[in-house]
Each structure stands twice: as structure tokens, then as C-alpha cells.
Design a protein around this motif. Structure first.
Motif, PDB file in Angstrom:
ATOM      1  N   SER A 130      -8.120   2.155   2.839  1.00  0.00           N
ATOM      2  CA  SER A 130      -7.896   3.349   2.012  1.00  0.00           C
ATOM      3  C   SER A 130      -7.448   3.043   0.598  1.00  0.00           C
ATOM      4  CB  SER A 130      -6.841   4.237   2.694  1.00  0.00           C
ATOM      5  OG  SER A 130      -7.245   4.590   3.999  1.00  0.00           O
ATOM      6  N   ARG A 187      -4.369  -1.066   6.133  1.00  0.00           N
ATOM      7  CA  ARG A 187      -4.405   0.239   5.462  1.00  0.00           C
ATOM      8  C   ARG A 187      -4.874   0.108   4.018  1.00  0.00           C
ATOM      9  NH1 ARG A 187       0.571   3.497   5.342  1.00  0.00           N
ATOM     10  NH2 ARG A 187      -0.887   5.247   5.156  1.00  0.00           N
ATOM     11  N   LYS A 188      -4.460  -0.963   3.344  1.00  0.00           N
ATOM     12  CA  LYS A 188      -4.857  -1.127   1.934  1.00  0.00           C
ATOM     13  C   LYS A 188      -6.351  -1.399   1.816  1.00  0.00           C
ATOM     14  CE  LYS A 188      -3.490  -5.986   2.029  1.00  0.00           C
ATOM     15  NZ  LYS A 188      -2.424  -6.925   1.710  1.00  0.00           N
ATOM     16  N   ARG A 212      -7.710   8.236  -6.553  1.00  0.00           N
ATOM     17  CA  ARG A 212      -7.043   9.539  -6.653  1.00  0.00           C
ATOM     18  C   ARG A 212      -6.058   9.559  -7.826  1.00  0.00           C
ATOM     19  NH1 ARG A 212      -7.101  12.814  -2.398  1.00  0.00           N
ATOM     20  NH2 ARG A 212      -7.218  11.099  -0.888  1.00  0.00           N
ATOM     21  N   ARG A 213      -5.597   8.394  -8.222  1.00  0.00           N
ATOM     22  CA  ARG A 213      -4.600   8.292  -9.299  1.00  0.00           C
ATOM     23  C   ARG A 213      -5.220   7.824 -10.612  1.00  0.00           C
ATOM     24  NH1 ARG A 213      -2.797   8.102  -4.458  1.00  0.00           N
ATOM     25  NH2 ARG A 213      -0.699   8.879  -3.951  1.00  0.00           N
ATOM     26  N   GLU A 236       0.040  11.374  -8.288  1.00  0.00           N
ATOM     27  CA  GLU A 236      -1.389  11.360  -8.627  1.00  0.00           C
ATOM     28  C   GLU A 236      -1.542  11.310 -10.144  1.00  0.00           C
ATOM     29  OE1 GLU A 236      -3.926  14.108  -6.695  1.00  0.00           O
ATOM     30  OE2 GLU A 236      -3.087  13.737  -4.701  1.00  0.00           O
ATOM     31  N   PHE A 284       0.831  -1.203   0.000  1.00  0.00           N
ATOM     32  CA  PHE A 284       0.000   0.000   0.000  1.00  0.00           C
ATOM     33  C   PHE A 284       0.863   1.250   0.000  1.00  0.00           C
ATOM     34  CE2 PHE A 284      -2.072   3.404   2.446  1.00  0.00           C
ATOM     35  CZ  PHE A 284      -3.169   3.635   1.626  1.00  0.00           C
ATOM     36  N   GLU A 285       1.978   1.200   0.702  1.00  0.00           N
ATOM     37  CA  GLU A 285       2.865   2.374   0.759  1.00  0.00           C
ATOM     38  C   GLU A 285       3.417   2.714  -0.618  1.00  0.00           C
ATOM     39  OE1 GLU A 285       1.982   0.956   4.595  1.00  0.00           O
ATOM     40  OE2 GLU A 285       2.879  -0.198   2.935  1.00  0.00           O
ATOM     41  N   GLU A 307       0.686   4.631  -2.208  1.00  0.00           N
ATOM     42  CA  GLU A 307       0.555   5.925  -1.545  1.00  0.00           C
ATOM     43  C   GLU A 307       1.629   6.908  -1.984  1.00  0.00           C
ATOM     44  OE1 GLU A 307      -0.834   6.899   2.984  1.00  0.00           O
ATOM     45  OE2 GLU A 307       0.914   5.616   2.710  1.00  0.00           O
ATOM     46  N   SER A 308       2.808   6.389  -2.324  1.00  0.00           N
ATOM     47  CA  SER A 308       3.911   7.270  -2.723  1.00  0.00           C
ATOM     48  C   SER A 308       3.956   7.530  -4.222  1.00  0.00           C
ATOM     49  CB  SER A 308       5.245   6.672  -2.269  1.00  0.00           C
ATOM     50  OG  SER A 308       5.475   5.425  -2.899  1.00  0.00           O
ATOM     51  N   THR A 351      -9.550   4.755  -2.195  1.00  0.00           N
ATOM     52  CA  THR A 351      -9.340   6.204  -2.266  1.00  0.00           C
ATOM     53  C   THR A 351      -8.028   6.539  -2.951  1.00  0.00           C
ATOM     54  OG1 THR A 351     -10.717   6.737  -0.358  1.00  0.00           O
ATOM     55  CG2 THR A 351      -8.930   8.264  -0.861  1.00  0.00           C
ATOM     56  N   GLU A 352      -6.960   5.864  -2.547  1.00  0.00           N
ATOM     57  CA  GLU A 352      -5.650   6.198  -3.114  1.00  0.00           C
ATOM     58  C   GLU A 352      -5.554   5.789  -4.579  1.00  0.00           C
ATOM     59  OE1 GLU A 352      -3.488   8.127  -1.694  1.00  0.00           O
ATOM     60  OE2 GLU A 352      -4.795   8.235   0.056  1.00  0.00           O
TER      61      GLU A 352
END
Length: 475
Positions: free
Chosen positions: A194, A190-191, A201-202, A162, A154-155, A158-159, A197-198
Motif C-alpha cells: 500500500s 504493508r509498505k 494520496r499525499r 494528506e 509505513f505507519e 499512514e499517519s 497508494t498512501e
């Protein structure tokens, strides 16, 4: 985790090890004798000894959990099945001898599962096992077909910048590590929480994740997810671990993988839920409440035995032991079967709101919501009266943990409003093998281990129910 084996096993297991009886069967068969061996070295009041012996030699919690999971089965929040569970709990609480039995209703946003299928289109066509995450929006009825964008963790997603994932289905892997206290759940979750959403967002059109679990069965794990209001919602589902491995092997070998994903869950508007409450009314300070609990709802894939039929059995079973003993606590013991926990702790928040004017009279609270494994330590979230909580630990031959607690998921809303809490920490090493899957069924529960939990809860309600402290710092 840096925790030695002896630090995470209960006194019962340690006693078995001392006898060189280390198999699972030996641990289970010797649980009762192990607790009795502890008692030989601890000075117990006759009342405590009676409660512990009654719990350890009985099947109170085990029987209650068997009945709930058999007579009601899966209990998705807001559904007719959860309503049947409330009616079942009312009848059961009355049968056990609890007083003031009632349902405290509230409403929740309803969600139901639909069709859920996934298949690899290329390079190696085959079906996969998937389940929609709670709260997910649907794909079109015909599904979506797209190339996978792979993120090992997930990180990594997240990194990522976008944009750039337009028209792609995101796959998030990342394995959860086993631990007795379930420490790997938060990071792995976390995955689930969220990921949509993440990815949205991309620019992604859908998400699949490796299930948040520790098993290698071909069963996906469901669970609640969340959307951010500033990102268009996209569908999200969880793959079984072996299917996530299969995808990962293709992707890491350099293949371009395309997926066909169909999920048709839907929001169905407000639906009824509720908390079921029953009491043993105190003889001297009935207005003061010691609260024990589990949550009544479950996900719909299994029959909700470890999550959280066991918690209902343990808490109600402890009250049954106290009632059968004929002992009368000075304070009121309140048993709560929380509704709609799985979809956002909604029963806990509803209870906190409903009782906001008398939370000052709640002197100590806890929840059982981590299966039915052996208790191996005791945690405190109280600001005073810890000598009483230490006495609970000593009576069961358990160490006190240095880790504070909020008392459990549904106790968290009460704890945040100042209600003192404690918790019996269970061995959850294998809990996430079953959690939120079709494998969460009654046969996974061991009666001897559940009896130890019931004994611990019976000890808690007797000592807290008669203690002079209110477990709060005085102003």
C-alpha cells in the motif's frame, strides 16, 4: 515471539542437539537418522513406514525442483517462461505416473519489467540497487528527479496528513524481523502493498521502500503491490537493504537527499496462465479429493527455487513416493501446480471457480509455499478428523500447533469456500533472506531437509486418502 527454541525446531534438530551435533552440517547429515529415531518410539503401520523410509532415503522432491529450476528457470506469471513451465509440469506429472494430467487455463493481466535504475544526486552522488514492484506503473522514460521525503515506517506515512508531499519521492524504511514462522512478513509487507497508494494520496510522485526481506545482501526484493482506484497511481520500487541503510544514514544525519529514479515496467494486457493438475485415482472413493500443491510461477529475478520450485518438488515428490510404493489410496490424490500465485493468488482463485460445483468433495487440502526448510510442527484448519492430522504429526515426530491454518496461499480461496485444510509448518528463519531476489536459486536447498518435507506430505496423502472422516462437521 516468545517461542522457546525447542518449540520451533523439528524433531530432527532436537535429536541432533541431544547428540551435541549442532552445526548446520550435523543437522543436515543426521536428518534421516533423526526421523528413524523417532520411528523407534512410534508404532507405524508397515505402509507408513515404507512411505517415510522411501522419502527419507530418496531425492524425489530435490530432483524435481532441480529439473524445474534448471530446465525452465525464472517463471514470471503470464510469460512464455511460465507457459514452458506448464508444459514441463505436464510432461513431469505423466513421467511420474500421475493420471488425468491436464492444464486448466485462465487469463491474467500481464506485466513485464523494464529499465530500473536509481541514484543519489546529492549530497553524495552514487548508484543504488533497485527493482520495480510487480504491477507498478512506470516513471517517464527519462525518470524522475526529486527530493526524498523520509518515513521510518509505513505507519509514519499512514499517519501523516494528506497532501504536503507534492513533487517528492517518498522513502519508506522499516526493517523486517526474522522468525521461524515468518511472522514479520505481514507487518513489513504493508509498505510494499500500500505504499504507493498512501504516498500518492499525499501528493508524492514516486516511492522507494526498504525491501521486504531479512538479508543484508545488495539484492532488492520484488513482489506484488496494489493500487487503490481512488488515488492516481505512482511508480514504486524496492531498494536493497544496504542501500536503504545508506539512504537512512544520510537522512537521519540531517542531510537533504535528492534521488534520480527510472523504472519502465508496463502492463501488456491479458496473458494466458493455467493450473497443472495430475491425480492418483482412488480405488474406492475416487470422487473424494485430497489436494496437495505448490505454485509453478515465480518472480523473474531468481530461478524460483525456494519460492516455489520447492513446493512443486515436495508435492509431486510425495505423489511419486506413493506411486513407487505400489500402495493404492481409497480417495483420489490430486497434485496441483498453481499458476500466477505471485501476482495475486490468481491460480488459487481460478481453481476455486473452475471446481466450485465439486468443492464439497475436496476433503483436505494443503500447499507447500515456504521454501524447503525442516518441518517443525503441524497446523490444522479442519473442523473434524483432527485425530487423523494428529496421526500425521505423530508419524513424523512433530508437535501439533495451536495456531489454525488456511492451508497456504493458493488454498486460501478453497478454504474460504469450506474446504478443510492443514499445513506442515516449515522453519523459515532464513526464507526472507532469499525471497523474491536474484538469490532464490537451487543451491540454497538442502536435500535432506527436502526429503523430510516429502515424507511428511507422503504421510498426509496416505492417511487422509484412507481416512473415514471428511474433515468437515456434519450438518
Amino acid at each position: 515471539m516468545g517461542i522457546k527454541l525447542k518449540a520451533v525446531l523439528s524433531a530432527a534438530i532436537l535429536f541432533c542437539l541431544a547428540l551435541n551435533a549442532c552445526s548446520d552440517a550435523a543437522v543436515n547429515n543426521d536428518t534421516v537418522n533423526s526421523v528413524k529415531a523417532v520411528q523407534e518410539h512410534v508404532s507405524l503401520s508397515p505402509e507408513l513406514k515404507t512411505l517415510i523410509d522411501t522419502a527419507m532415503e530418496g531425492t524425489h522432491g530435490y530432483d524435481i525442483t532441480r529439473e524445474l529450476t534448471t530446465e525452465v528457470g525464472p517463471r514470471l506469471a503470464g510469460t512464455d517462461a511460465e507457459a514452458r513451465a506448464r508444459d514441463w509440469a505436464v510432461d513431469k506429472f505423466k513421467e511420474l505416473g500421475l493420471q488425468n494430467v491436464r492444464i486448466e487455463p485462465f487469463t491474467i493481466p500481464g506485466w513485464v519489467r523494464g529499465v530500473e535504475t536509481a541514484s543519489i544526486l546529492s549530497p553524495y552522488p552514487q548508484d543504488l540497487y533497485i527493482t520495480a514492484l510487480g504491477g507498478s506503473v512506470a516513471t517517464p522514460d527519462e525518470g524522475v528527479k526529486a527530493e526524498i521525503a523520509y518515513f521510518p515506517t509505513f505507519e509514519d506515512l499512514e499517519s501523516a496528513p494528506e497532501g504536503g508531499l507534492e513533487g517528492k519521492i517518498v522513502f519508506i524504511s522499516g526493517k523486517m524481523e526474522k522468525a521461524p514462522d515468518g511472522a514479520g512478513y505481514g507487518p513489513a509487507n504493508r509498505k510494499r502493498r500500500s505504499g504507493a497508494t498512501e504516498a500518492g494520496r499525499r501528493g508524492a510522485i514516486a516511492v522507494v521502500i526498504r525491501s521486504v526481506g531479512t538479508d543484508s545482501h545488495r539484492f532488492p526484493h520484488t513482489g506484488q503491490m496494489r493500487y487503490s482506484p481512488d488515488v492516481k497511481p505512482i511508480p514504486i520500487g524496492a531498494l536493497s537493504a544496504p542501500d536503504a541503510d545508506q539512504l537512512e544514514r544520510m537522512l537521519t544525519s540531517g542531510e537533504t537527499v535528492s534521488l534520480h529514479l527510472t523504472m519502465t515496467p508496463r502492463a501488456v494486457g491479458d496473458l494466458p496462465s493455467g493450473n497443472v493438475v495430475g491425480e492418483i485415482v482412488g480405488t474406492e472413493r475416487p470422487e473424494e479429493i485430497v489436494l496437495i500443491s505448490g505454485h509453478l510461477d515465480s518472480w523473474d529475478l531468481g530461478t524460483g527455487a525456494i519460492d516455489d520450485g520447492a513446493g512443486i518438488g515436495i508435492s509431486a515428490g510425495a505423489a511419486q513416493v506413493l506411486i513407487e510404493s505400489g500402495l493404492k489410496p481409497k480417495r483420489t490424490i490430486r497434485v496441483v501446480a498453481f499458476g500466477a500465485e505471485e501476482v495475486g493468488l490468481l491460480g488459487g482463485f481460478a481453481y476455486a471457480e473452475h471446481h466450485k460445483n465439486d468443492l464439497i468433495n475436496h476433503v483436505l487440502a494443503t500447499e507447500s509455499d515456504f521454501g524447503a526448510g525442516l518441518v517443525y510442527e503441524v497446523q490444522s484448519g479442519a473442523k473434524a478428523g483432527n485425530e487423523v492430522i494428529e496421526a500425521m504429526a505423530k508419524a513424523m515426530g512433530l508437535p501439533m500447533s495451536q495456531t489454525p491454518t488456511n492451508g497456504g496461499p493458493d488454498i486460501f480461496p478453497l478454504f474460504n469456500k469450506g474446504v478443510p485444510a492443514m499445513r506442515f509448518q516449515q522453519d523459515g528463519t532464513d526464507y526472507f533472506d532469499l525471497h523474491h531476489t536474484p538469490d532464490d536459486t537451487f543451491d540454497k536447498i538442502k536435500p535432506e531437509e527436502m526429503a523430510q518435507n516429502v515424507a511428511a506430505f507422503a504421510t498426509m496423502i496416505w492417511l487422509a486418502g484412507n481416512a473415514e472422516t471428511n474433515f468437515r462437521l456434519e450438518d
